[in-house]
Design an enzyme around this catalytic site. Structure first.
Site, short mmCIF file in Angstrom:
data_model
loop_
_atom_site.label_atom_id
_atom_site.label_comp_id
_atom_site.label_asym_id
_atom_site.label_seq_id
_atom_site.Cartn_x
_atom_site.Cartn_y
_atom_site.Cartn_z
N CYS A 112 0.89 -1.11 -0.05
CA CYS A 112 -0.05 0.03 0.19
C CYS A 112 0.77 1.20 -0.03
O CYS A 112 1.86 1.48 0.65
CB CYS A 112 -0.78 0.06 1.30
SG CYS A 112 -2.38 -1.40 1.21
N ARG A 132 7.12 5.56 4.49
CA ARG A 132 7.27 4.32 5.44
C ARG A 132 8.57 3.69 4.96
O ARG A 132 8.81 2.63 4.33
CB ARG A 132 6.07 3.26 5.08
CG ARG A 132 4.82 3.48 5.55
CD ARG A 132 3.62 2.63 4.94
NE ARG A 132 3.71 1.38 5.62
CZ ARG A 132 3.04 0.18 5.11
NH1 ARG A 132 2.31 0.19 4.28
NH2 ARG A 132 3.19 -0.85 6.14
#
Length: 423
Positions: A121, A126
């Site tokens: 995703c 991240r």
């Protein structure tokens, strides 16, 4: 690649019994951990039949492991006696973020790992640098060439490690790396998620020496080898949460079967109670009901034991049906509000500013064409579609398949009107 679309229409309250699948966030690191065993067959039970697991299976096979996967039986058998490749190729790794969990196992088995980037995703910044920094602190040599990372084992020795944020994948990767590294490794600010504890329990059964799981300070004493084991994966608290919210948003009554999932809900259970949802556990069954009206809520996501960021989008969908104003603050992922724009297409009244979102609930939703921009957005749209007038057509439905097994059939069994089309 086939295109998947979910179509959801309102059908009244959901009622019945649903089986909670095995935990995605435990299954993926366990598949990686199975590669650490040089002999024998690792048997994993309660494996969720989701596409991320299938991709992990494909990657393990590509590395040379012999894998038997039986989705209908939720069973996986892995013989990693032969690991013949060091490369984690982009055409697989960019399909699911869990591919990063193969770094430490391949490094130990091959002395080198070539990683061409993780996908999954799109959730903002991240970064994976703490994985690399941790391996470097253990003595690995790391070279970066464009989007490819080449990691060589070098002279690995136990050391003190610190995670800037308690990432569960970072914690699991470093535990796996330390398990076969000579000496004593201390991991500070380690993740506390139940799935991490489940992975530690499996590694301990394999012969790893690990202390402190669940305390934030994990001590690993390296051993010479790990053994193949048989292990049953814990239930998926995110899947259980979605089923619970499906009962709540429709005003139904659903029995969740699959272990003591309520013990793993943490803050989410309190938030559901505040919204007027009743959760009653009786052994391995959790009964979910919503006897009255929904109430607005304040939500702040955080690392465990705080509210899981993966349950924030489902709770946002639920908040659209709670008269009054609900407030959300997302502290984990800086791109987690993709659902807000899609809910607006359905007629929801909400605003987003930075890490904060405000939902003015209690207004009717109308079905239309929307897009599952990520896994949790997709499942939030399914939940909204259960109460939106008309048909909600969710494009890019393959995102939903990444985390929820047999979603359409399980929801249909509860009385939902939902179909999955693949073209």
């Amino acid at each position: 690649m086939n295109r998947v679309r979910y179509r959801v229409r309102p059908a009244g309250p959901l009622n019945g019994t649903a089986v909670v699948q095995g935990a995605k966030n435990a299954a993926l690191p366990m598949i990686g951990a199975a590669l650490l065993a040089r002999h024998g067959q690792t048997v994993l039970r309660n494996v969720p039949a989701i596409t991320d697991v299938q991709r992990a299976v494909d990657l393990a096979r590509l590395l040379g492991a012999h894998v038997e996967y039986h989705p209908a039986d939720r069973l996986l058998v892995i013989d990693a006696t032969e690991i013949t490749s060091s490369r984690l190729p982009a055409d697989l790794t960019r399909l699911f973020r869990g591919s990063v969990l193969f770094l430490a196992p391949v490094l130990h088995r091959r002395g080198e790992v070539i990683f061409e980037g993780a996908g999954g995703c799109a959730l903002g910044t991240r970064g994976l640098d703490f994985h690399y920094r941790g391996l470097a602190r253990l003595g690995a040599h790391i070279e970066e060439q464009g989007s490819t990372i080449n990691i060589k084992a070098g002279n690995l020795r136990g050391t003190d490690l610190y995670l800037d944020t308690p990432s569960h994948t970072g914690t699991e990767n470093l535990i796996m790396a330390a398990a076969l590294t000579p000496g004593r490794t201390v991991i500070e600010n380690a993740a506390l998620e139940p799935e991490v504890l489940d992975v530690v329990a499996m590694l301990t059964a394999m012969g790893a020496q690990i202390r402190g799981a669940g305390t934030g300070r994990i001590v690993v004493t390296g051993v010479a080898e790990l053994n193949a084991v048989e292990y049953t994966i814990m239930p998926d608290r995110m899947d259980a949460g979605v089923l619970a919210i499906a009962a709540a948003i429709t005003g139904g009554r659903v029995n969740l079967v699959g272990g003591a999932v309520l013990d793993h809900f943490g803050v989410a259970a309190h938030k559901l109670h505040q919204m007027g949802v009743e959760l009653d556990a009786a052994g391995a069954v959790t009964n979910v009901t919503r006897p009255g009206h929904l109430h607005p809520i304040n939500v702040i996501t955080d690392t465990h034991p705080g509210l899981a960021t993966d349950l924030q989008p489902p709770l946002m969908a639920l908040a659209t049906q709670a008269p009054g104003t609900s407030y959300f603050r997302e502290r984990i992922h800086d791109a987690r509000y993709a659902l807000a724009g899609e809910l607006s297409k359905l007629g929801a009244d909400l605003t987003v500013e930075g890490e904060k979102a405000v939902v003015h609930g209690g207004k009717p939703l109308r079905g239309t064409e929307v897009v599952a921009q990520d896994l949790r957005t997709g499942i939030g749209l399914v939940l909204a579609g259960l109460v939106a007038d008309g048909e909600t057509a969710i494009g890019n439905g393959a995102m939903i398949d990444r985390g929820h097994a047999d979603l359409a059939s399980r929801f249909t069994a509860l009385g939902a009107d939902i179909t999955r089309d693949e073209t």
